[in-house]
Enzyme design. Structure first.
Site, short mmCIF file in Angstrom:
data_model
loop_
_atom_site.label_atom_id
_atom_site.label_comp_id
_atom_site.label_asym_id
_atom_site.label_seq_id
_atom_site.Cartn_x
_atom_site.Cartn_y
_atom_site.Cartn_z
N LYS A 81 18.03 10.96 -39.18
CA LYS A 81 18.14 12.24 -38.47
C LYS A 81 19.18 13.14 -39.14
O LYS A 81 18.92 14.30 -39.41
CB LYS A 81 18.51 12.01 -37.00
CG LYS A 81 17.50 11.19 -36.23
CD LYS A 81 17.89 10.99 -34.79
CE LYS A 81 19.17 10.23 -34.57
NZ LYS A 81 19.16 8.81 -35.02
N ARG B 245 20.16 12.32 -25.26
CA ARG B 245 20.09 10.91 -25.61
C ARG B 245 19.49 10.06 -24.50
O ARG B 245 19.24 8.88 -24.68
CB ARG B 245 21.50 10.41 -25.90
CG ARG B 245 21.66 9.88 -27.31
CD ARG B 245 23.12 9.55 -27.52
NE ARG B 245 23.33 8.70 -28.65
CZ ARG B 245 23.51 9.13 -29.89
NH1 ARG B 245 23.45 10.41 -30.16
NH2 ARG B 245 23.75 8.27 -30.85
N ARG C 9 25.31 2.63 -45.24
CA ARG C 9 25.52 4.08 -45.13
C ARG C 9 26.96 4.44 -45.52
O ARG C 9 27.90 3.76 -45.14
CB ARG C 9 25.25 4.53 -43.69
CG ARG C 9 25.69 5.97 -43.43
CD ARG C 9 25.03 6.55 -42.21
NE ARG C 9 25.40 5.91 -40.95
CZ ARG C 9 24.88 6.26 -39.78
NH1 ARG C 9 23.97 7.23 -39.70
NH2 ARG C 9 25.25 5.64 -38.68
N ARG D 264 31.37 4.58 -41.58
CA ARG D 264 31.65 4.91 -40.18
C ARG D 264 32.15 3.68 -39.43
O ARG D 264 31.68 2.57 -39.65
CB ARG D 264 30.37 5.45 -39.50
CG ARG D 264 30.18 6.93 -39.72
CD ARG D 264 28.84 7.44 -39.24
NE ARG D 264 28.44 7.01 -37.90
CZ ARG D 264 27.38 7.49 -37.26
NH1 ARG D 264 26.64 8.42 -37.84
NH2 ARG D 264 27.06 7.04 -36.08
N ARG E 258 23.84 -0.26 -30.31
CA ARG E 258 23.29 1.11 -30.36
C ARG E 258 21.77 1.09 -30.40
O ARG E 258 21.11 1.92 -29.77
CB ARG E 258 23.84 1.86 -31.59
CG ARG E 258 25.31 2.27 -31.41
CD ARG E 258 26.03 2.47 -32.72
NE ARG E 258 25.43 3.47 -33.56
CZ ARG E 258 25.51 3.48 -34.88
NH1 ARG E 258 26.15 2.52 -35.53
NH2 ARG E 258 24.95 4.44 -35.58
P1 ADP Z 1 20.75 8.80 -38.40
O1 ADP Z 1 21.42 10.14 -38.42
O2 ADP Z 1 19.37 8.85 -37.81
O3 ADP Z 1 21.60 7.72 -37.77
P2 ADP Z 1 21.16 8.88 -41.29
O4 ADP Z 1 20.56 10.17 -41.70
O5 ADP Z 1 22.66 8.81 -41.25
O6 ADP Z 1 20.52 8.35 -39.91
O7 ADP Z 1 20.60 7.77 -42.28
C1 ADP Z 1 20.99 6.38 -42.16
C2 ADP Z 1 21.06 5.74 -43.56
O8 ADP Z 1 19.73 5.65 -44.08
C3 ADP Z 1 21.87 6.54 -44.57
O9 ADP Z 1 22.55 5.63 -45.42
C4 ADP Z 1 20.82 7.34 -45.34
O10 ADP Z 1 21.23 7.65 -46.67
C5 ADP Z 1 19.64 6.39 -45.32
N1 ADP Z 1 18.32 7.07 -45.25
C6 ADP Z 1 18.02 8.21 -44.59
N2 ADP Z 1 16.70 8.52 -44.75
C7 ADP Z 1 16.18 7.52 -45.52
C8 ADP Z 1 14.87 7.25 -46.04
N3 ADP Z 1 13.84 8.07 -45.78
N4 ADP Z 1 14.70 6.14 -46.79
C9 ADP Z 1 15.76 5.31 -47.05
N5 ADP Z 1 17.01 5.49 -46.61
C10 ADP Z 1 17.23 6.60 -45.84
P1 AMP Z 2 25.32 9.51 -33.92
O1 AMP Z 2 26.09 10.23 -34.97
O2 AMP Z 2 24.22 10.33 -33.30
O3 AMP Z 2 24.85 8.15 -34.40
O4 AMP Z 2 26.33 9.24 -32.71
C1 AMP Z 2 27.49 8.44 -32.88
C2 AMP Z 2 28.12 8.12 -31.54
O5 AMP Z 2 28.57 9.34 -30.92
C3 AMP Z 2 27.20 7.48 -30.50
O6 AMP Z 2 27.08 6.07 -30.65
C4 AMP Z 2 27.93 7.86 -29.20
O7 AMP Z 2 29.07 7.06 -28.99
C5 AMP Z 2 28.42 9.29 -29.51
N1 AMP Z 2 27.40 10.31 -29.11
C6 AMP Z 2 26.70 11.13 -29.94
N2 AMP Z 2 25.88 11.94 -29.24
C7 AMP Z 2 26.07 11.60 -27.93
C8 AMP Z 2 25.49 12.05 -26.71
N3 AMP Z 2 24.53 13.00 -26.69
N4 AMP Z 2 25.92 11.47 -25.54
C9 AMP Z 2 26.86 10.52 -25.55
N5 AMP Z 2 27.43 10.04 -26.66
C10 AMP Z 2 27.05 10.57 -27.84
#
Ligand code: ADP
Ligand code: AMP
Length: 215
Positions: free
Chosen positions: A16, A91, A130, A163, A174
């Protein structure tokens, strides 16, 4: 003209954040990533950030009042913009009720929900590998989307970070929460005919092209 509202939904690690940043730039949308905004507060050690951190480190939801405050401020500051792209909010169904209330207040409504579908089996590998730039928030993967120089942001030249919530036990928590309370939103928006489903297991570029062709 009324701003368009798009929401990105998918399990943690679906891609995302990766997609959101590029789509927002390409389409000139305001990106509201609650995770990034909360992490910014954590880094700056604001009062909100200090409370949020204890929840985020465990993979739990941050109290809704804190998240709502961040979102409302961001919508209000950008009301004349073409569109908004939400990443990480709503969420669960109760957060969606809140979103509806906020959008109603500004005479706005959700246009489409972009559901990035990735199977559970891929998530652990994606999240444990990541890395994120602490400055520009660009997301990397140490196998699939590597920085040009070892663990340094291509754009900012500073060391990437892992992270605090990308630990196997927190990831498990999660992901379970996603299935229990977040995924039902996909079913909710499906009934309204608003879901665009994208296969998130293709390459990041292919996923981006598909999303851009659909919105
Ligand atoms: P989210 O925001 O949904 O938690 P991220 O965008 O941070 O996910 O992506 C999670 C991990 O997967 C990162 O290390 C990113 O570089 C990798 N990633 C994202 N899209 C792809 C894809 N299409 N194929 C392989 N790895 C990906
Ligand atoms: P994300 O970057 O979307 O993976 O979110 C990281 C963390 O932020 C989550 O595991 C929650 O602890 C917090 N968080 C993000 N968005 C929300 C939301 N809409 N409501 C509550 N907690 C959130």
């Amino acid at each position: 003209m009324k701003s368009k509202i798009f929401i990105l939904i998918g399990p943690p690690g679906a891609g995302k954040g990766t997609q959101a940043k590029n789509i927002a730039v390409t389409k000139d949308f305001v990106l509201i990533s609650t995770g990034d905004l909360l992490r910014e507060n954590v880094e700056k050690k604001t009062e909100l950030g200090q409370i949020a951190k204890s929840y985020m480190d465990k993979g739990e939801f941050v109290p809704i009042e804190l998240v709502a405050k961040i979102i409302k401020t961001n919508i209000q500051q950008n009301l004349n913009k073409k569109g908004f792209l939400f990443d990480g909010f709503p969420r669960d169904l109760s957060q969606n009720v809140l979103l509806d209330e906020m959008l109603n207040e500004f005479n706005l409504e959700v246009d489409k929900v972009i559901y990035i579908d990735v199977k559970d089996e891929a998530i652990l590998d994606r999240l444990t590998n990541r890395r994120v730039c602490p400055k520009c928030k660009k997301v990397y993967h140490m196998k699939y989307n590597k920085p040009k120089n070892d663990e340094t942001c291509d754009d900012c030249g500073i060391p990437l970070i892992t992270r605090d919530d990308d630990k196997p036990e927190v990831i498990k928590n999660r992901l379970a929460t996603y299935h229990k309370v977040t995924h039902p939103l996909v079913e909710h928006f499906d009934k309204l005919g608003k879901v665009i489903r994208v296969n998130g297991e293709k390459s990041p570029k292919e996923v981006e092209t598909e999303i851009l062709s659909l919105i």
